[in-house]
Design a protein around this motif. Sequence first.
Motif, PDB file in Angstrom:
ATOM      1  N   MET A  46      48.716  24.517  36.239  1.00  0.00           N
ATOM      2  CA  MET A  46      49.449  25.770  36.273  1.00  0.00           C
ATOM      3  C   MET A  46      48.494  26.939  36.217  1.00  0.00           C
ATOM      4  N   SER A  47      48.575  27.836  37.160  1.00  0.00           N
ATOM      5  CA  SER A  47      47.791  29.064  37.094  1.00  0.00           C
ATOM      6  C   SER A  47      48.671  30.175  36.542  1.00  0.00           C
ATOM      7  N   TYR A  48      48.057  31.105  35.840  1.00  0.00           N
ATOM      8  CA  TYR A  48      48.795  32.176  35.184  1.00  0.00           C
ATOM      9  C   TYR A  48      48.476  33.493  35.858  1.00  0.00           C
ATOM     10  N   GLY A  49      49.492  34.331  36.058  1.00  0.00           N
ATOM     11  CA  GLY A  49      49.271  35.652  36.631  1.00  0.00           C
ATOM     12  C   GLY A  49      50.376  36.601  36.219  1.00  0.00           C
ATOM     13  N   LYS A  50      49.999  37.755  35.690  1.00  0.00           N
ATOM     14  CA  LYS A  50      50.970  38.756  35.254  1.00  0.00           C
ATOM     15  C   LYS A  50      50.415  40.140  35.564  1.00  0.00           C
ATOM     16  N   GLN A  51      51.275  41.031  36.052  1.00  0.00           N
ATOM     17  CA  GLN A  51      50.878  42.405  36.334  1.00  0.00           C
ATOM     18  C   GLN A  51      51.691  43.359  35.466  1.00  0.00           C
ATOM     19  N   LEU A  52      51.009  44.344  34.882  1.00  0.00           N
ATOM     20  CA  LEU A  52      51.637  45.346  34.023  1.00  0.00           C
ATOM     21  C   LEU A  52      51.142  46.721  34.411  1.00  0.00           C
ATOM     22  N   PHE A  53      51.882  47.741  33.994  1.00  0.00           N
ATOM     23  CA  PHE A  53      51.411  49.116  34.088  1.00  0.00           C
ATOM     24  C   PHE A  53      51.501  49.721  32.697  1.00  0.00           C
ATOM     25  N   LEU A  54      50.345  50.079  32.135  1.00  0.00           N
ATOM     26  CA  LEU A  54      50.264  50.588  30.770  1.00  0.00           C
ATOM     27  C   LEU A  54      49.733  52.018  30.763  1.00  0.00           C
ATOM     28  N   TYR A  55      50.224  52.807  29.830  1.00  0.00           N
ATOM     29  CA  TYR A  55      49.845  54.215  29.737  1.00  0.00           C
ATOM     30  C   TYR A  55      48.577  54.353  28.907  1.00  0.00           C
ATOM     31  N   ASN A  56      47.564  55.001  29.459  1.00  0.00           N
ATOM     32  CA  ASN A  56      46.275  55.136  28.764  1.00  0.00           C
ATOM     33  C   ASN A  56      46.100  56.493  28.074  1.00  0.00           C
ATOM     34  N   GLY A  57      47.191  57.238  27.943  1.00  0.00           N
ATOM     35  CA  GLY A  57      47.116  58.559  27.337  1.00  0.00           C
ATOM     36  C   GLY A  57      47.118  59.677  28.342  1.00  0.00           C
ATOM     37  N   HIS A  58      46.810  59.344  29.594  1.00  0.00           N
ATOM     38  CA  HIS A  58      46.776  60.335  30.670  1.00  0.00           C
ATOM     39  C   HIS A  58      47.625  59.904  31.864  1.00  0.00           C
ATOM     40  N   ARG A  59      47.635  58.610  32.131  1.00  0.00           N
ATOM     41  CA  ARG A  59      48.367  58.102  33.287  1.00  0.00           C
ATOM     42  C   ARG A  59      48.590  56.604  33.113  1.00  0.00           C
ATOM     43  N   ASN A  60      49.413  56.028  33.966  1.00  0.00           N
ATOM     44  CA  ASN A  60      49.610  54.584  33.960  1.00  0.00           C
ATOM     45  C   ASN A  60      48.474  53.902  34.713  1.00  0.00           C
ATOM     46  N   VAL A  61      47.991  52.806  34.165  1.00  0.00           N
ATOM     47  CA  VAL A  61      46.930  52.033  34.814  1.00  0.00           C
ATOM     48  C   VAL A  61      47.443  50.620  35.053  1.00  0.00           C
ATOM     49  N   GLN A  62      46.976  50.012  36.137  1.00  0.00           N
ATOM     50  CA  GLN A  62      47.396  48.656  36.472  1.00  0.00           C
ATOM     51  C   GLN A  62      46.584  47.642  35.681  1.00  0.00           C
ATOM     52  N   VAL A  63      47.285  46.719  35.062  1.00  0.00           N
ATOM     53  CA  VAL A  63      46.671  45.681  34.230  1.00  0.00           C
ATOM     54  C   VAL A  63      47.096  44.320  34.763  1.00  0.00           C
ATOM     55  N   ASN A  64      46.150  43.431  34.929  1.00  0.00           N
ATOM     56  CA  ASN A  64      46.423  42.068  35.374  1.00  0.00           C
ATOM     57  C   ASN A  64      45.919  41.076  34.326  1.00  0.00           C
ATOM     58  N   ILE A  65      46.730  40.098  34.009  1.00  0.00           N
ATOM     59  CA  ILE A  65      46.319  38.997  33.140  1.00  0.00           C
ATOM     60  C   ILE A  65      46.328  37.730  33.975  1.00  0.00           C
ATOM     61  N   ARG A  66      45.248  36.997  33.937  1.00  0.00           N
ATOM     62  CA  ARG A  66      45.084  35.817  34.792  1.00  0.00           C
ATOM     63  C   ARG A  66      44.151  34.823  34.113  1.00  0.00           C
ATOM     64  N   ASN A  67      44.015  33.648  34.701  1.00  0.00           N
ATOM     65  CA  ASN A  67      43.017  32.683  34.247  1.00  0.00           C
ATOM     66  C   ASN A  67      41.630  33.150  34.674  1.00  0.00           C
ATOM     67  N   TYR A  68      40.673  33.056  33.756  1.00  0.00           N
ATOM     68  CA  TYR A  68      39.323  33.440  34.180  1.00  0.00           C
ATOM     69  C   TYR A  68      38.644  32.322  34.958  1.00  0.00           C
ATOM     70  N   GLN A  69      37.688  32.736  35.807  1.00  0.00           N
ATOM     71  CA  GLN A  69      37.041  31.852  36.769  1.00  0.00           C
ATOM     72  C   GLN A  69      35.536  31.839  36.549  1.00  0.00           C
ATOM     73  N   VAL A  70      34.848  30.975  37.283  1.00  0.00           N
ATOM     74  CA  VAL A  70      33.389  30.833  37.142  1.00  0.00           C
ATOM     75  C   VAL A  70      32.687  32.162  37.371  1.00  0.00           C
ATOM     76  N   GLU A  71      33.130  32.927  38.357  1.00  0.00           N
ATOM     77  CA  GLU A  71      32.461  34.187  38.669  1.00  0.00           C
ATOM     78  C   GLU A  71      32.627  35.245  37.576  1.00  0.00           C
ATOM     79  N   ASP A  72      33.541  35.008  36.646  1.00  0.00           N
ATOM     80  CA  ASP A  72      33.750  35.956  35.547  1.00  0.00           C
ATOM     81  C   ASP A  72      32.793  35.729  34.381  1.00  0.00           C
TER      82      ASP A  72
END
Length: 221
Positions: free
Chosen positions: A1-27
Amino acid sequence: MSYGKQLFLYNGHRNVQVNIRNYQVEDIPTLIHIQQESFPPPFPSELWWNEKQLMNHITLFPEGALCVEVEGELAGSMTALMVNFDSNHLQHTWEEITDNGYITNHDPQGNTLYVVDICIRPSYRKLELGKWLMQSMYEVVVHKGLERLLGGGRMPGYSSLANEMNAEEYLHAVVKGEEKDPVITFLLRCGRTPIGVIPNYLEDEESLNYAALMEWKNPFR
């Protein structure tokens, strides 16, 4: 099972795109750097991830190897393995239950998802990424039908109060809100509950080697 989730979170100035996923060798190189940035001295440098440990996470239990990106930049990670945990026998060390972070003792038939590590780069902590990573691990628990998520939480605020109370009293004070601890208070806000204090859990000067064993029970079990 691979995991993937996308969120938009407020950083105090604007919304930023956040992704949660499985980490890979290149990471791997970036994940090692994030560990060094997230756990500066007096945290023992030998406890930072090395390449072999991260490769084991990816190959032995990729479902328990999660990372979080903010607008494409790696900002943190969380790692877990499966163990067969007996709630009547709480005593263990971090080295024993995680095989010193190499997770070669990962048990695909285990009943518990055990947290090996969670870290977020300091510059991204206002986004509460650790809380979102924790929620993602709860989803892994539910998906796999496990009984609980479990892990030992450092108590870095304890050393400054050790002359006034023992470790159990300190944890109780944090749970009641009389004291705040950088790690335990965060875990409480993530929905984790303490089930005991473990001495000699991890070499950690700030916690005097104590840890609070913190649980999240699968509500569907």
